[in-house]
Design a protein around this motif. Structure first.
Motif, short mmCIF file in Angstrom:
data_model
loop_
_atom_site.label_atom_id
_atom_site.label_comp_id
_atom_site.label_asym_id
_atom_site.label_seq_id
_atom_site.Cartn_x
_atom_site.Cartn_y
_atom_site.Cartn_z
N LEU A 102 0.81 -1.22 0.00
CA LEU A 102 0.00 0.00 0.00
C LEU A 102 0.85 1.27 0.00
CD1 LEU A 102 -2.83 -1.04 2.50
CD2 LEU A 102 -3.05 -0.69 0.03
N GLN A 103 2.15 1.12 0.34
CA GLN A 103 3.05 2.27 0.34
C GLN A 103 3.81 2.42 -0.98
OE1 GLN A 103 2.70 4.14 3.04
NE2 GLN A 103 1.35 2.54 3.86
N GLU A 104 3.61 1.46 -1.91
CA GLU A 104 4.34 1.51 -3.17
C GLU A 104 3.85 2.69 -4.03
OE1 GLU A 104 6.80 -0.28 -4.35
OE2 GLU A 104 6.99 -1.64 -2.63
N GLU A 105 4.73 3.14 -4.93
CA GLU A 105 4.42 4.31 -5.74
C GLU A 105 3.25 4.06 -6.70
OE1 GLU A 105 7.85 5.70 -7.76
OE2 GLU A 105 8.98 6.19 -5.92
N HIS A 106 3.20 2.85 -7.30
CA HIS A 106 2.12 2.61 -8.26
C HIS A 106 0.76 2.57 -7.57
CE1 HIS A 106 2.92 -1.46 -6.75
NE2 HIS A 106 1.70 -1.79 -7.14
N VAL A 107 0.72 2.17 -6.29
CA VAL A 107 -0.54 2.17 -5.55
C VAL A 107 -0.94 3.60 -5.22
CG1 VAL A 107 -1.69 1.40 -3.43
CG2 VAL A 107 -0.11 -0.13 -4.62
N ARG A 108 0.01 4.42 -4.80
CA ARG A 108 -0.30 5.82 -4.51
C ARG A 108 -0.71 6.56 -5.79
NH1 ARG A 108 4.53 5.71 -1.24
NH2 ARG A 108 5.57 7.05 -2.76
N ALA A 109 -0.09 6.18 -6.92
CA ALA A 109 -0.46 6.81 -8.18
C ALA A 109 -1.89 6.45 -8.58
CB ALA A 109 0.50 6.38 -9.29
N ARG A 122 -11.14 0.49 -2.43
CA ARG A 122 -11.39 -0.94 -2.57
C ARG A 122 -10.78 -1.47 -3.87
NH1 ARG A 122 -17.35 -3.21 -1.63
NH2 ARG A 122 -16.74 -2.48 0.45
N TYR A 123 -10.95 -0.72 -4.97
CA TYR A 123 -10.41 -1.16 -6.26
C TYR A 123 -8.88 -1.21 -6.21
CZ TYR A 123 -9.50 -1.35 -11.27
OH TYR A 123 -9.07 -1.72 -12.51
N VAL A 124 -8.27 -0.19 -5.64
CA VAL A 124 -6.81 -0.15 -5.53
C VAL A 124 -6.31 -1.29 -4.64
CG1 VAL A 124 -4.87 1.20 -4.64
CG2 VAL A 124 -6.68 2.32 -5.95
N PHE A 125 -7.05 -1.54 -3.57
CA PHE A 125 -6.65 -2.57 -2.60
C PHE A 125 -6.59 -3.94 -3.28
CE2 PHE A 125 -7.33 -5.57 0.84
CZ PHE A 125 -6.53 -5.07 1.86
N PHE A 126 -7.62 -4.31 -4.00
CA PHE A 126 -7.69 -5.65 -4.57
C PHE A 126 -7.06 -5.75 -5.97
CE2 PHE A 126 -11.19 -5.77 -1.48
CZ PHE A 126 -10.86 -6.94 -0.80
N ARG A 127 -7.00 -4.65 -6.71
CA ARG A 127 -6.48 -4.72 -8.07
C ARG A 127 -4.96 -4.57 -8.11
NH1 ARG A 127 -4.33 -5.38 -12.00
NH2 ARG A 127 -4.89 -4.91 -14.17
N GLY A 161 0.45 -7.69 -5.71
CA GLY A 161 1.86 -7.54 -5.37
C GLY A 161 2.23 -8.18 -4.05
N SER A 162 1.25 -8.32 -3.16
CA SER A 162 1.56 -8.89 -1.84
C SER A 162 1.61 -10.42 -1.86
CB SER A 162 0.49 -8.45 -0.83
OG SER A 162 -0.77 -9.04 -1.14
N LEU A 163 1.28 -11.03 -3.00
CA LEU A 163 1.19 -12.49 -3.04
C LEU A 163 2.54 -13.20 -3.09
CD1 LEU A 163 -1.79 -13.18 -5.48
CD2 LEU A 163 -1.70 -13.56 -3.02
#
Length: 325
Positions: free
Chosen positions: A219-226, A235-240, A245-247
């Motif tokens: 959740l702290q990665e740049e692509h997630v913040r972008a 919710r979309y950012v969390f699961f998409r 990436g956390s897997l």
């Protein structure tokens, strides 16, 4: 990908060969004659000589090992009958084909592994994701605290407690036993429910902590913040984005756990009185039964190697940044 699989398969074959050679030659360093185990208490020299001849123990050890390797790929003839490939020999203890013995025990171990895996993956990943999504709340503290407590449990400690409460004291559940799923799916489920729950209680803690920490990091990665900055919903950012990436670290421990369970959950099977692959491994060592011991070692090593190869291949599928070279 094809080059990767060929290279890993070649390496796996070499590792299995080294394991088989090490186990085979170390076994003959034991002072006790394996033929005496098959001969019994009232053993005469004449009977012992016959057993030596029937089991091929009169040949030099390197010749015996060569016959063993040939039997795996081409089959082998024994006085008790022909052994089709893959032939892992005949048990010194009961003259039964080792491959048949292992295949009789393997379904129980596979059932334990698959059922336990489903339970502790759903519980562990679900709890970890919820803890990460609601970080800092009472839900996060509840899941984190529970995982901290259950991670200190061991199967040989928790198993007897659960048996004592739910089987012997209250009688709410049946004593664990194995019934093939093809014969009676209900009995199969009921007989393995307690081992699954106990395994899940212990394994879930690792997956909860791993899923939570990995998700928070993602959740702290740049692509997630972008993605959030573009106006996408949480919710979309969390699961998409974050979930995928956390897997990778989770896939790693899943592969290790599957390999360990398929190789024989000795403590689990002993705790609940189940006769699976782990119990067979212990029996082969106790009885000094080389063919069974060799078969268990090679199959267990093959499980571990296959799981490692699958995990490495999944890295590239999950994360496009990972390349198999």
């Amino acid at each position: 990908m094809l080059r990767f699989l060929i290279r890993r398969t070649s390496g796996a074959a070499l590792i299995l060969l080294l394991i088989s050679a090490f186990t085979f030659f170390m076994y003959f360093a034991i002072p006790q004659d394996p033929a005496t185990l098959a001969c019994g208490k009232n053993c005469t020299k004449a009977a012992l000589d016959i057993i030596h001849k029937n089991l091929g123990l009169d040949d030099p050890v390197p010749v015996q090992y060569w016959h063993y390797l040939v039997g795996i790929f081409a089959g082998r003839d024994f006085p008790v009958g022909h052994c089709d490939a893959p032939c892992f020999g005949v048990s010194f203890r009961n003259n039964q084909m080792v491959w048949d013995t292992m295949m009789d025990r393997l379904p129980l171990t596979v059932s334990l592994t698959v059922g336990g895996l489903v339970v502790f993956l759903i519980a562990g990943l679900g709890a970890g994701l919820m803890a990460a999504r609601f970080r800092g709340t009472w839900l996060d503290k509840l899941f984190s605290g529970a995982s901290l407590v259950t991670s200190s449990f061991q199967i040989y400690f928790l198993g007897p407690i659960v048996l004592g409460i739910f089987v012997y004291s209250t009688g709410w559940l049946d004593k664990p036993k194995y019934t093939p799923i093809t014969e009676n799916p209900g009995a199969w489920f009921a007989g393995l429910l307690i081992p699954w729950v106990v395994m899940a209680t212990i394994f879930t803690a690792n997956y909860t902590r791993m899923a939570r920490s990995s998700m928070i990091e993602q959740l702290q990665e740049e692509h997630v913040r972008a993605a959030r900055a573009k106006g996408m919903s949480s919710r979309y950012v969390f699961f998409r984005y974050a979930w995928r990436g956390s897997l990778i670290p989770i896939i790693t421990i899943i592969g290790m756990d599957i390999a360990a369970l398929l190789s024989g959950g000795m403590v689990t099977e002993l705790t609940f009185g189940l006769a699976g692959f782990g119990r067979l491994a212990i029996e082969s060592v106790t009885n000094k039964d080389l063919p069974v011991l060799m078969g268990v070692m090679l199959i267990s090593a093959a499980f571990i190697i296959i799981c490692n190869v699958v995990v490495d291949a999944l890295y590239a599928v999950i994360d496009p940044r990972v390349r198999l070279s």
